[in-house]
Design an enzyme around this catalytic site. Sequence first.
Site, PDB file in Angstrom:
ATOM      1  CB  THR A 119      -1.620  -7.837   0.236  1.00 14.72           C
ATOM      2  OG1 THR A 119      -2.669  -6.414   0.909  1.00 14.72           O
ATOM      3  CG2 THR A 119      -2.249  -7.764  -0.788  1.00 14.72           C
TER       4      THR A 119
ATOM      5  CD  GLU B 140      -4.346   5.083  -3.367  1.00 16.30           C
ATOM      6  OE1 GLU B 140      -3.738   5.062  -4.254  1.00 16.30           O
ATOM      7  OE2 GLU B 140      -5.093   6.333  -2.671  1.00 16.30           O
ATOM      8  CG  PHE B 141      -0.247   6.565   0.537  1.00 22.86           C
ATOM      9  CD1 PHE B 141       0.556   6.703   1.675  1.00 22.86           C
ATOM     10  CD2 PHE B 141       0.538   7.149  -0.842  1.00 22.86           C
ATOM     11  CE1 PHE B 141       2.076   5.812   1.706  1.00 22.86           C
ATOM     12  CE2 PHE B 141       1.884   6.586  -1.006  1.00 22.86           C
ATOM     13  CZ  PHE B 141       2.683   6.091   0.260  1.00 22.86           C
TER      14      PHE B 141
ATOM     15  CG  LEU C  69      -1.134  13.755  17.501  1.00 21.11           C
ATOM     16  CD1 LEU C  69      -0.284  15.041  18.288  1.00 21.11           C
ATOM     17  CD2 LEU C  69      -0.260  12.885  18.919  1.00 21.11           C
TER      18      LEU C  69
ATOM     19  CB  CYS D  41      -5.231  -0.891   5.883  1.00 15.34           C
ATOM     20  SG  CYS D  41      -5.558  -0.659   4.488  1.00 15.34           S
TER      21      CYS D  41
ATOM     22  CE  LYS E 228     -11.364   5.956   8.198  1.00 15.77           C
ATOM     23  NZ  LYS E 228      -9.588   6.184   6.917  1.00 15.77           N
TER      24      LYS E 228
HETATM   25  P1  NAD Z   1     -11.049  -5.250  -0.380  1.00 13.29           P
HETATM   26  O1  NAD Z   1     -10.845  -6.776   0.176  1.00 13.29           O
HETATM   27  O2  NAD Z   1     -12.231  -4.317  -0.234  1.00 13.29           O
HETATM   28  O3  NAD Z   1     -10.817  -5.388  -2.459  1.00 13.29           O
HETATM   29  C1  NAD Z   1     -10.316  -7.069  -2.609  1.00 13.29           C
HETATM   30  C2  NAD Z   1     -11.104  -6.738  -4.153  1.00 13.29           C
HETATM   31  O4  NAD Z   1     -10.093  -7.937  -5.184  1.00 13.29           O
HETATM   32  C3  NAD Z   1     -12.139  -7.639  -4.087  1.00 13.29           C
HETATM   33  O5  NAD Z   1     -13.918  -6.826  -4.359  1.00 13.29           O
HETATM   34  C4  NAD Z   1     -12.193  -8.443  -4.433  1.00 13.29           C
HETATM   35  O6  NAD Z   1     -13.403  -9.553  -4.618  1.00 13.29           O
HETATM   36  C5  NAD Z   1     -11.262  -8.451  -5.246  1.00 13.29           C
HETATM   37  N1  NAD Z   1     -10.255  -9.866  -6.054  1.00 13.29           N
HETATM   38  C6  NAD Z   1      -9.954 -11.468  -5.390  1.00 13.29           C
HETATM   39  N2  NAD Z   1      -8.588 -11.807  -5.956  1.00 13.29           N
HETATM   40  C7  NAD Z   1      -8.863 -11.265  -7.682  1.00 13.29           C
HETATM   41  C8  NAD Z   1      -9.119 -12.006  -8.474  1.00 13.29           C
HETATM   42  N3  NAD Z   1      -7.985 -12.733  -8.573  1.00 13.29           N
HETATM   43  N4  NAD Z   1      -9.259 -11.220  -9.942  1.00 13.29           N
HETATM   44  C9  NAD Z   1     -10.025  -9.595  -9.378  1.00 13.29           C
HETATM   45  N5  NAD Z   1     -10.096  -9.563  -8.205  1.00 13.29           N
HETATM   46  C10 NAD Z   1     -10.130 -10.086  -6.545  1.00 13.29           C
HETATM   47  O7  NAD Z   1      -9.787  -4.897   0.293  1.00 13.29           O
HETATM   48  P2  NAD Z   1      -9.057  -3.359  -0.340  1.00 13.29           P
HETATM   49  O8  NAD Z   1      -9.683  -2.283   0.986  1.00 13.29           O
HETATM   50  O9  NAD Z   1      -9.261  -2.789  -1.532  1.00 13.29           O
HETATM   51  O10 NAD Z   1      -8.341  -3.282  -0.354  1.00 13.29           O
HETATM   52  C11 NAD Z   1      -7.040  -3.258  -1.683  1.00 13.29           C
HETATM   53  C12 NAD Z   1      -5.132  -3.704  -1.325  1.00 13.29           C
HETATM   54  O11 NAD Z   1      -5.601  -2.381  -0.837  1.00 13.29           O
HETATM   55  C13 NAD Z   1      -5.070  -4.330   0.354  1.00 13.29           C
HETATM   56  O12 NAD Z   1      -3.159  -4.842   0.191  1.00 13.29           O
HETATM   57  C14 NAD Z   1      -4.811  -2.964   0.934  1.00 13.29           C
HETATM   58  O13 NAD Z   1      -4.136  -3.241   1.669  1.00 13.29           O
HETATM   59  C15 NAD Z   1      -4.643  -2.473   0.157  1.00 13.29           C
HETATM   60  N6  NAD Z   1      -4.967  -0.549   0.642  1.00 13.29           N
HETATM   61  C16 NAD Z   1      -6.090  -0.345   1.179  1.00 13.29           C
HETATM   62  C17 NAD Z   1      -6.744   0.807   1.261  1.00 13.29           C
HETATM   63  C18 NAD Z   1      -8.072   0.316   2.036  1.00 13.29           C
HETATM   64  O14 NAD Z   1      -7.893   2.002   2.203  1.00 13.29           O
HETATM   65  N7  NAD Z   1      -8.698   0.151   1.951  1.00 13.29           N
HETATM   66  C19 NAD Z   1      -5.814   2.013   1.659  1.00 13.29           C
HETATM   67  C20 NAD Z   1      -4.447   1.883   0.707  1.00 13.29           C
HETATM   68  C21 NAD Z   1      -3.857   0.226   0.318  1.00 13.29           C
END
Ligand code: NAD
Length: 439
Positions: free
Chosen positions: A86, A152-153, A254, A264, A327
């Site tokens: 997103t 997810e956290f 901190l 994020c 990080k």
């Molecule tokens: P990312 O970009 O690493 O992964 C997203 C995946 O979705 C990619 O592999 C992409 O190819 C796939 N994708 C896109 N369109 C698709 C479709 N139509 N069908 C199937 N797969 C599709 O992103 P991320 O870091 O994993 O984050 C995903 C979500 O989780 C976001 O909303 C993010 O804010 C949230 N989130 C991420 C983390 C983190 O640490 N990365 C932690 C908590 C929440």
Amino acid sequence: MRVSVIGTGYLGAVHAACMAEIGHEVLGVDADPEKVAGLADGRAPFYEPGFDELLSRMVRSGRLRFGTSLAEAAESGDIHFICVGTPQMPDTGAADMSLVDSVIDELAPQLRRGCLVVGKSTVPVGTAERLRARIAELAPVGVAADLAWNPEFLSEGTAIKDTLQPDRLVVGTATAMADAVLRMVYAPILVSGTPYVSTDLHTAELVKVSANAMLATKISFINAIADICDAVDADVVTLAEAIGLDSRIGPSSLAAGLGFGGGCLSKDIRALKARAEELGVIDSLNFLREIDELNIRRRRRTVDVARTLVDGSFADRNVAVLGVAFKPNTDDVRDSPALSVAVRIRHEGATVRVHDPEAASNARELFPDLDYATEPEKACEGADVVLHLTEWAQYQAIDPAYLASVVRQPRIVDARNVLPLDRWRSAGWTIRGLGRAAS
Ligand code: NAD
């Protein structure tokens, strides 16, 4: 249970492997066939401690498969976790919901058996209610396909532990049945006493963005205090330790320094601000703009401090950069403060040689005109100033006396405030932190 995980990036791939680890039959689905081929082969598409081993073990066990077909997921899954990105919209800062929306629009018409769609992506409040209505409208099975939100956290670097032993599980549902199903999915995790917060859809969505806004606020707060410390030669590290001992405040988030980045925190506080604007409550959330700006100013501040160490100009200087991941313990360079600093300095005319144990190839893809070294010492050879920008443990183990023998000038900016000042100074270095006494 038969689980599908749609979107196998940093969040989804780890979630899929962890769901298999706790006993479910998991199908990971991604739109990127190359990523899917690698995952199916047991090859992780990113660096996450412990993930290679978990992934290959789960693939070998037969409980974890990967594919590109939502039809296959719809046909076989009891639970569908939505984990697609997103990202931030370039103009408004709001969350771009097009990937989540398109998954729902493609998946829902194929739902012919009762199931639960569970959103994990971070979304603006109101999304779950909208998508639940959309599924009811599009799914052949109608309201027997329900939707819940389970934000997810996890943190990159500790993602497996955060998934298998989370601080808490937060689940937003509209029906008791959806809540019961999620309690079953997570039963092997709940058995060890993990707190389970069961709430409505709106609250669950807001818990996630509020948690990120709180973390961002804490980090920017201590960075604001770091600037006061700099003005009077006080020490923000000691100060943070002292206020963190107050049990009402706590020590986490901190660490004053270069500030936050990654996929994020920044995008989530901007999206929360944009949503508050739509909801007519921006006056209450306006402080997030200052939190964001304060954070971005840390990058400029780091460049300014480094420039003073090279007598006011980077032109024709050699600059070594230790760390470009946003990080430590990840290869993620999305919105990396370290990479942003490296690129700014390059633009000011320096030759910038970068080292990172895991993130160099991601950085090189984005910024091929930086130089990349395979060892920290190589990055530092002939440097006029060294910038310590991502606090990988290996940098803290560097012998400052040895490093002094490879640089041109023993001058270092510790933008993460973790290097022992006395040790570096006694090895002949001029060392500057952010918010630490300069002398
Ligand atoms: P990312 O970009 O690493 O992964 C997203 C995946 O979705 C990619 O592999 C992409 O190819 C796939 N994708 C896109 N369109 C698709 C479709 N139509 N069908 C199937 N797969 C599709 O992103 P991320 O870091 O994993 O984050 C995903 C979500 O989780 C976001 O909303 C993010 O804010 C949230 N989130 C991420 C983390 C983190 O640490 N990365 C932690 C908590 C929440």
